[in-house]
Design an enzyme around this catalytic site. Sequence first.
Site, short mmCIF file in Angstrom:
data_model
loop_
_atom_site.label_atom_id
_atom_site.label_comp_id
_atom_site.label_asym_id
_atom_site.label_seq_id
_atom_site.Cartn_x
_atom_site.Cartn_y
_atom_site.Cartn_z
N ARG A 65 24.53 -86.30 42.10
CA ARG A 65 23.41 -87.24 42.66
C ARG A 65 23.90 -88.47 43.09
O ARG A 65 23.34 -88.99 44.13
CB ARG A 65 22.47 -87.32 41.42
CG ARG A 65 21.70 -86.26 41.19
CD ARG A 65 20.37 -86.35 40.28
NE ARG A 65 19.52 -85.22 40.16
CZ ARG A 65 18.87 -84.82 39.32
NH1 ARG A 65 18.64 -85.76 38.20
NH2 ARG A 65 17.91 -84.09 39.39
N LYS A 69 8.59 -69.32 32.48
CA LYS A 69 7.06 -69.51 32.38
C LYS A 69 6.27 -68.91 33.62
O LYS A 69 6.40 -69.83 34.62
CB LYS A 69 6.79 -71.06 32.10
CG LYS A 69 7.09 -71.32 30.66
CD LYS A 69 6.13 -72.61 30.41
CE LYS A 69 6.09 -72.81 28.96
NZ LYS A 69 6.26 -74.29 28.69
N GLY A 76 17.18 -77.47 39.82
CA GLY A 76 17.01 -77.21 38.18
C GLY A 76 17.86 -76.22 38.22
O GLY A 76 19.14 -76.00 38.39
N GLY A 111 11.48 -80.07 40.13
CA GLY A 111 9.90 -80.21 40.37
C GLY A 111 9.56 -80.27 41.87
O GLY A 111 8.58 -79.75 41.98
#
Length: 393
Positions: free
Chosen positions: A36, A197, A350, A373
């Site tokens: 990052r 999920k 992610g 996200g």
Amino acid sequence: MDKKTIKDIDVYNKKVLLRVDFNVPVKDGVITDDNRIKEELPTIKYLLDNGASVICMSHLGRPEGEVNLKYTLKPTAVRLGEYLGKEVKFAEDCIGKDAVKLAKELQPGEVLMLENLRFYAQEEENDEAFCKKLAKLADVYVNDAFGTAHRKHASTYGVAKLLPNAVGFLIQKELEMIEDTINQPKRPLVGILGGAKVSDKIKIVESLLNKVDTLIVGGAMAYTFLAAQNYSMGKSLVETEMVPEAERLIKLAEEKNVQLLLPVDHMVTDKFEDGTVIKATKCPNIPTDMMGMDIGKQTIKNYKKAIKQAKSVVWNGPMGVFENKNFENGTKSVAKAMAKTKAVTIVGGGDSAAAVIKFGFAKKMTHVSTGGGASLKLFEGKVLPAVDVIANK
Ligand code: AMP
């Protein structure tokens, strides 16, 4: 892209308040992955080369609004200094006297890093007084923190309203890569969704059905879809309350003429953590005492074939419990097939980005997103608040 970028604003002799995402993993004070920080270098170098001084701000971890030096950003300032080949000054409180003094004294070509924004609860509350204190440090605001662009925080949203603003090169690249591929794809466009999920990803399934030609579903979320087709899923992770929704989406795929690919076989085990039996099934059903952990051989073949035929592929979520060597094959094979194709390949942030990096395929992808996200929101066709607030060109 209709938003102002750093090339559209005057930064000469200006103090630039730059929101970066230096939320890097740190173990015993040592950064274990500095990707990052590296991703941010083009923007910082451009600003410095064009006569600005740069005040970097970020969050790290979840200090819950309290000073907790376990989450200090000091190591990131040191690492950034190493990459830039110059000292990066450090203010031990993002809005304190120290920050005000150091920011005031900062000269063109110099860099200052502020301590963790989330040492103040006001950061996540988008508190007005906190925004004003941040804004006072600088003349111009630039946001390049793609990883938090889906959040309406003081440093990503509120402060942008108080200063002339623009996005940096990283946000620009993420938006152009992901939005262009999803909205103006070379066809066929294949979407791949996995992970655990369904409830989290249901909205993305629905919006992707409006965009893709083929939708591949893997990971634990596939079991809810298979349950909706009346297959038995044994002890696998099924979100029972989402079964009717999965049924609706299967019908919707048919109506929209989207090819929906679900697993036709699986790798299964008896216990999640320390399973003693690992078996391959030959059909979509999973025995009563077993749970699905990865997609099976025939499924891998089917998914590889669809990827090979695609001109664009977007992927989010692993195909199995890839953290465990016994169940990494599905995720690894999908990553490999994407790496081999000449199609445009976009990997959401992610877990899927982590998997692609772990298996060594990152460089072969068109784009690996730095935000989990935020990239999911773009897959869903949503506007990111931190981008929305930036001035148009
Ligand atoms: P998500 O956060 O929804 O993207 O889910 C990512 C997680 O899903 C990873 O930690 C995977 O280990 C997990 N996962 C993938 N496939 C399965 C599966 N078949 N059973 C349980 N967990 C899974």
